[in-house]
Design a protein around this motif. Structure first.
Motif, PDB file in Angstrom:
ATOM      1  N   PHE A  81     -19.121  21.856  64.074  1.00 34.73           N
ATOM      2  CA  PHE A  81     -19.288  22.801  65.161  1.00 34.73           C
ATOM      3  C   PHE A  81     -18.233  22.548  66.221  1.00 34.73           C
ATOM      4  O   PHE A  81     -18.092  21.429  66.725  1.00 34.73           O
ATOM      5  CB  PHE A  81     -20.689  22.678  65.767  1.00 34.73           C
ATOM      6  N   PHE A  82     -17.484  23.618  66.534  1.00 31.25           N
ATOM      7  CA  PHE A  82     -16.422  23.549  67.524  1.00 31.25           C
ATOM      8  C   PHE A  82     -16.784  24.453  68.702  1.00 31.25           C
ATOM      9  O   PHE A  82     -17.220  25.592  68.515  1.00 31.25           O
ATOM     10  CB  PHE A  82     -15.082  24.015  66.937  1.00 31.25           C
ATOM     11  N   VAL A  83     -16.599  23.944  69.894  1.00 30.20           N
ATOM     12  CA  VAL A  83     -16.876  24.724  71.093  1.00 30.20           C
ATOM     13  C   VAL A  83     -15.729  25.699  71.346  1.00 30.20           C
ATOM     14  O   VAL A  83     -14.554  25.355  71.188  1.00 30.20           O
ATOM     15  CB  VAL A  83     -17.057  23.796  72.303  1.00 30.20           C
ATOM     16  N   VAL A  84     -16.084  26.934  71.729  1.00 31.24           N
ATOM     17  CA  VAL A  84     -15.106  27.915  72.199  1.00 31.24           C
ATOM     18  C   VAL A  84     -15.225  27.983  73.714  1.00 31.24           C
ATOM     19  O   VAL A  84     -16.281  28.320  74.261  1.00 31.24           O
ATOM     20  CB  VAL A  84     -15.361  29.308  71.584  1.00 31.24           C
ATOM     21  N   MET A  85     -14.138  27.604  74.404  1.00 26.81           N
ATOM     22  CA  MET A  85     -14.156  27.543  75.852  1.00 26.81           C
ATOM     23  C   MET A  85     -13.939  28.934  76.442  1.00 26.81           C
ATOM     24  O   MET A  85     -13.554  29.877  75.758  1.00 26.81           O
ATOM     25  CB  MET A  85     -13.065  26.589  76.346  1.00 26.81           C
ATOM     26  N   THR A  86     -14.192  29.047  77.740  1.00 26.24           N
ATOM     27  CA  THR A  86     -13.936  30.303  78.436  1.00 26.24           C
ATOM     28  C   THR A  86     -12.483  30.718  78.233  1.00 26.24           C
ATOM     29  O   THR A  86     -11.576  29.907  78.381  1.00 26.24           O
ATOM     30  CB  THR A  86     -14.231  30.140  79.938  1.00 26.24           C
ATOM     31  N   GLY A  87     -12.289  31.977  77.871  1.00 25.80           N
ATOM     32  CA  GLY A  87     -10.955  32.465  77.551  1.00 25.80           C
ATOM     33  C   GLY A  87     -10.688  32.499  76.068  1.00 25.80           C
ATOM     34  O   GLY A  87      -9.634  32.959  75.632  1.00 25.80           O
ATOM     35  N   GLY A  88     -11.632  32.014  75.263  1.00 24.62           N
ATOM     36  CA  GLY A  88     -11.493  32.099  73.815  1.00 24.62           C
ATOM     37  C   GLY A  88     -10.800  30.923  73.170  1.00 24.62           C
ATOM     38  O   GLY A  88     -10.548  30.940  71.957  1.00 24.62           O
ATOM     39  N   ARG A  89     -10.491  29.868  73.916  1.00 20.31           N
ATOM     40  CA  ARG A  89      -9.788  28.718  73.327  1.00 20.31           C
ATOM     41  C   ARG A  89     -10.775  27.828  72.578  1.00 20.31           C
ATOM     42  O   ARG A  89     -11.786  27.414  73.111  1.00 20.31           O
ATOM     43  CB  ARG A  89      -9.087  27.914  74.435  1.00 20.31           C
ATOM     44  N   ARG A  90     -10.446  27.550  71.344  1.00 17.29           N
ATOM     45  CA  ARG A  90     -11.293  26.686  70.525  1.00 17.29           C
ATOM     46  C   ARG A  90     -10.920  25.226  70.740  1.00 17.29           C
ATOM     47  O   ARG A  90      -9.747  24.857  70.743  1.00 17.29           O
ATOM     48  CB  ARG A  90     -11.131  27.052  69.054  1.00 17.29           C
ATOM     49  N   ALA A  91     -11.941  24.391  70.928  1.00 18.88           N
ATOM     50  CA  ALA A  91     -11.696  22.955  71.077  1.00 18.88           C
ATOM     51  C   ALA A  91     -11.120  22.395  69.784  1.00 18.88           C
ATOM     52  O   ALA A  91     -11.466  22.831  68.683  1.00 18.88           O
ATOM     53  CB  ALA A  91     -12.996  22.246  71.439  1.00 18.88           C
ATOM     54  N   GLU A  92     -10.224  21.419  69.928  1.00 15.34           N
ATOM     55  CA  GLU A  92      -9.573  20.849  68.749  1.00 15.34           C
ATOM     56  C   GLU A  92     -10.524  19.964  67.953  1.00 15.34           C
ATOM     57  O   GLU A  92     -10.438  19.904  66.720  1.00 15.34           O
ATOM     58  CB  GLU A  92      -8.337  20.046  69.177  1.00 15.34           C
ATOM     59  N   ALA A  93     -11.393  19.262  68.621  1.00 14.09           N
ATOM     60  CA  ALA A  93     -12.291  18.339  67.923  1.00 14.09           C
ATOM     61  C   ALA A  93     -13.691  18.934  67.840  1.00 14.09           C
ATOM     62  O   ALA A  93     -14.166  19.590  68.768  1.00 14.09           O
ATOM     63  CB  ALA A  93     -12.348  16.998  68.658  1.00 14.09           C
ATOM     64  N   ALA A  94     -14.351  18.714  66.696  1.00 15.16           N
ATOM     65  CA  ALA A  94     -15.715  19.173  66.528  1.00 15.16           C
ATOM     66  C   ALA A  94     -16.651  18.387  67.426  1.00 15.16           C
ATOM     67  O   ALA A  94     -16.483  17.175  67.616  1.00 15.16           O
ATOM     68  CB  ALA A  94     -16.147  19.022  65.073  1.00 15.16           C
ATOM     69  N   ILE A  95     -17.633  19.063  68.015  1.00 15.14           N
ATOM     70  CA  ILE A  95     -18.577  18.355  68.862  1.00 15.14           C
ATOM     71  C   ILE A  95     -19.621  17.614  68.026  1.00 15.14           C
ATOM     72  O   ILE A  95     -20.258  16.679  68.511  1.00 15.14           O
ATOM     73  CB  ILE A  95     -19.291  19.311  69.829  1.00 15.14           C
ATOM     74  N   GLU A  96     -19.798  18.042  66.786  1.00 16.03           N
ATOM     75  CA  GLU A  96     -20.746  17.341  65.916  1.00 16.03           C
ATOM     76  C   GLU A  96     -20.518  17.751  64.472  1.00 16.03           C
ATOM     77  O   GLU A  96     -20.031  18.841  64.182  1.00 16.03           O
ATOM     78  CB  GLU A  96     -22.185  17.664  66.339  1.00 16.03           C
ATOM     79  N   ARG A  97     -20.851  16.829  63.555  1.00 12.76           N
ATOM     80  CA  ARG A  97     -20.818  17.105  62.121  1.00 12.76           C
ATOM     81  C   ARG A  97     -22.189  16.775  61.558  1.00 12.76           C
ATOM     82  O   ARG A  97     -22.814  15.794  61.956  1.00 12.76           O
ATOM     83  CB  ARG A  97     -19.750  16.252  61.416  1.00 12.76           C
ATOM     84  N   PHE A  98     -22.634  17.615  60.640  1.00 14.89           N
ATOM     85  CA  PHE A  98     -23.931  17.380  60.012  1.00 14.89           C
ATOM     86  C   PHE A  98     -23.777  17.453  58.498  1.00 14.89           C
ATOM     87  O   PHE A  98     -23.304  18.463  57.966  1.00 14.89           O
ATOM     88  CB  PHE A  98     -24.960  18.420  60.456  1.00 14.89           C
ATOM     89  N   PRO A  99     -24.190  16.410  57.802  1.00 15.59           N
ATOM     90  CA  PRO A  99     -24.212  16.515  56.337  1.00 15.59           C
ATOM     91  C   PRO A  99     -25.388  17.382  55.907  1.00 15.59           C
ATOM     92  O   PRO A  99     -26.443  17.393  56.541  1.00 15.59           O
ATOM     93  CB  PRO A  99     -24.389  15.066  55.886  1.00 15.59           C
TER      94      PRO A  99
END
Length: 640
Positions: A535-553
């Motif tokens: 799961f990657f956060v999309v910041m205000t303005g549409g910019r996607r964060a480079e690092a995932a905030i969490e991974r789930f198997p």
């Protein structure tokens, strides 16, 4: 003082002139007027009859009048009476207490002896009933009717469970239907006017009808309106846009075809009835009831041909099937144009709700296998069958309520060139139901034949349209992978699934939402080891964060008893927002769901949404993904 009606063994005779029971009251010129219950009023057990007198000034009038009250049964036999004297002044009299009576229709007659000659007589019929009788409302099906079309109106009644009241329907002053509720008279078929507009209708509820059969009018009346409008847009579960359907029948009380073929090739617009299909409602489903022999006939082969070659298409039908035996025909189309290849197409449904089709071309029959369509008798379903003729065969896919339920390929190979855009009509006959047909209410039919770019295509939005209809304004995103178009990264679409190769990652479109709960559901054909969601956060303005905030198997669950509890994970992103992720592992049907994701955006620098990515060590097939709001919202610090 109370006035009681006593049982009578003889008729009280007073000077009434020519006034007789059940005739319009005769009023001689008099200074007194009687006010009491309305004609046709319903009195519950234990109720009494109100009465008041109004006197006009008359200096020569008698200081007192004599009031005679008589009670008659439905046959005109007197069953109780009373007589008393009262002062000649306006005001309410003591209410008339009724004796113990069975439910039924009665008449009360008030006679006023004013002096020796002037008499006033008032008669009122009333219903004496144990329990509540009321009309809660009127529903029209469809809510907006086409001109000169069949429809249904239904009165929603609030009556005692064991009762059987009488219902009478009016259009203006004309009675258009009547009968006992036990015969279904609370629901009637109507024909809408040919003119657009708003047309009044009313229904009358009559608690009892005397054994003599004479229907007494009631005060229980509900008024409503029938709205008639031509050429209106599709609504709700109706198919659209009309330009994408070669044939399109909304079945709004008529067999009018609104598809492309009518506009472009000047085909007959209206279908014809086979047998006696009638409009019917079951729950909230309105359509034509087909009884296994009745149906709808269109005098054309309603399959699309582009420059003489059969084009890709999707057959749509929305229906509520009832129980039947054996194998029945849903649809049949037969071309008989001497100048073109003979073609026949038939969709079959077995009594176990397995479906198949037969396609005959150039005298060769191609049969698909029967597959479970996940349809239930007594429940409305939207069934879609998509066929895509090509040089290497004709792949097909079945969908029920937007979900893929089966696919395959029949070896009909057709060489296709680039679309010429010349859609040519073909002589023949197309039938919904008919002889050996389904037993069902059918309320929508269409043959999808081209996309928004007006190119030949099967319907590539079956799943997303179904989810949009299901979730309404809470819909965010859906993909069912019906299109063969390339997807993203290394993934490919194949037979209604997204095939994600081993050792690859696929990211989906951002899901934008704000201060509210979001549900994301992903259905895999099979969950394999080494599958992870990021799961990657999309910041205000549409910019996607480079690092995932969490991974789930994601784990496969070998049995229903293992590992079905959810893992709740709270991730604090910063002091102004939080993401809550609830993961529910695979169900016994191997459906994986991200049941709830909550993003709380509280500042201009906060989050706008999430991007979901799938990473896998082995090849997996994703059947669908859908995101929708749950309707739950969260307050920001400024509003808390």
């Amino acid at each position: 003082m109370e006035v009681f009606l006593f049982l009578s063994i003889s008729v009280v005779v007073i000077g009434c002139g020519d006034t007789s029971l059940f005739m319009s009251p005769v009023r001689e010129p008099s200074r007194v007027t009687i006010h009491t219950l309305d004609d046709g009023e319903v009195l519950p057990h234990g109720a009494s009859i109100p009465v008041s007198l109004q006197f006009s000034p008359d200096p020569d009038g008698s200081p007192t009048v004599v009031v005679v009250v008589e009670l008659f049964d439905a046959d005109g036999e007197i069953i109780a009476d009373s007589e008393f004297e009262t002062e000649s002044r306006s005001g309410e009299l003591p209410e008339i207490e009724l004796p113990i009576l069975p439910d039924g229709v009665y008449t009360v007659r008030f006679s006023i002896l004013d002096g020796e000659e002037n008499i006033v007589v008032v008669e009122r019929r009333f219903f004496y009933a144990d329990g509540r009788y009321a009309i809660a409302g009127i529903s029209a099906y469809p809510p907006i009717m086409d001109p000169d079309s069949a429809g249904i109106v239904r009165a929603h009644l609030d009556v005692p469970p064991a009762s059987d009241p009488y219902v009478r329907w009016y259009s203006g002053s004309r009675v258009i239907g009547e009968g006992f509720v036990s015969t279904g008279a609370d629901t009637i078929e109507i024909q809408s006017p040919a003119e657009e507009g708003v047309h009044p209708i009313r229904v009358e509820l009559i608690p009892f009808v005397p054994e003599s059969g004479s229907v007494v009018s009631s005060v229980l009346v509900q008024r409503s309106e029938i709205v008639v409008k031509r050429d209106r847009d599709a609504t709700g579960a109706e198919l659209s846009p009309r330009d994408s359907y070669y044939s399109l029948l909304h079945l709004r009380g008529n067999f009018r075809d609104d598809g492309y073929r009518v506009k472009s090739v000047r085909a007959p617009r209206n279908g014809d009835a086979i047998g006696a299909p009638r409009v019917r409602i079951d729950g909230e489903v309105f359509g034509y009831y087909l009884d296994g022999s009745s149906g709808i006939r269109l005098d054309e082969l309603v399959l699309p041909f582009d420059d003489g070659v059969l084009s890709p298409f999707s057959f749509h039908i929305r229906f509520l099937p009832y129980e039947f035996e054996g194998t029945r025909r849903v649809f049949h189309a037969l071309g008989d144009d001497p100048g073109s290849a003979r073609i026949e197409f038939e969709i079959l449904l077995r009594d176990d709700m397995y479906g198949a089709f037969v396609l005959s071309y150039l005298d060769v029959e191609y049969h698909s296998e029967f597959v479970p369509l996940q349809i239930e008798t007594g429940a409305v379903s939207s069934l879609v069958l998509s066929l895509k003729p090509g040089a290497n065969g004709t792949p097909y896919s079945w969908f029920t309520n937007g979900r893929a339920v089966g696919d395959g390929t029949v070896p009909l190979a057709l060489e296709r060139t680039e679309s010429a855009g010349r859609w040519t009509p073909n002589a023949g006959v197309s039938t919904i139901g008919g002889a050996d047909g389904i037993v069902a209410i059918v309320d929508e039919f269409g043959v999808f034949f081209r996309d928004a770019d007006k190119l030949p295509a099967a319907d590539a939005d079956v799943f997303s349209n179904a989810m949009r209809a299901q979730y309404g304004e809470n819909f965010v995103y859906a993909e069912g992978f019906e299109s063969d178009a390339p997807f993203v990264d290394d993934a490919r679409v194949e037979a209604g699934s997204l095939v994600i190769p081993a050792g690859s990652t696929v990211s989906f479109e951002p899901f934008f939402f704000d201060n509210e709960a979001l549900t994301i559901e992903m259905e895999f054909e099979r969950i394999m080891p080494g599958l992870e969601l990021e799961f990657f956060v999309v910041m205000t303005g549409g910019r996607r964060a480079e690092a995932a905030i969490e991974r789930f198997p994601v784990y496969d669950v070998p049995s229903p008893d293992e590992n079905l509890s959810s893992d709740d994970v709270e991730i604090v992103v910063d002091s102004e927002g939080q993401v809550i992720v609830v993961v529910v592992h695979a169900t016994p049907e191997l459906e994986f769901r991200l049941d709830e994701m909550v993003l709380n955006s509280t500042s201009p620098a906060g989050f706008e949404g999430l991007v979901v990515a799938v990473t896998t060590e082995t090849e997996v097939r994703l059947r669908s993904i859908v995101a929708h709001r749950t309707g739950r919202r969260f307050a920001t610090p400024a509003t808390q």
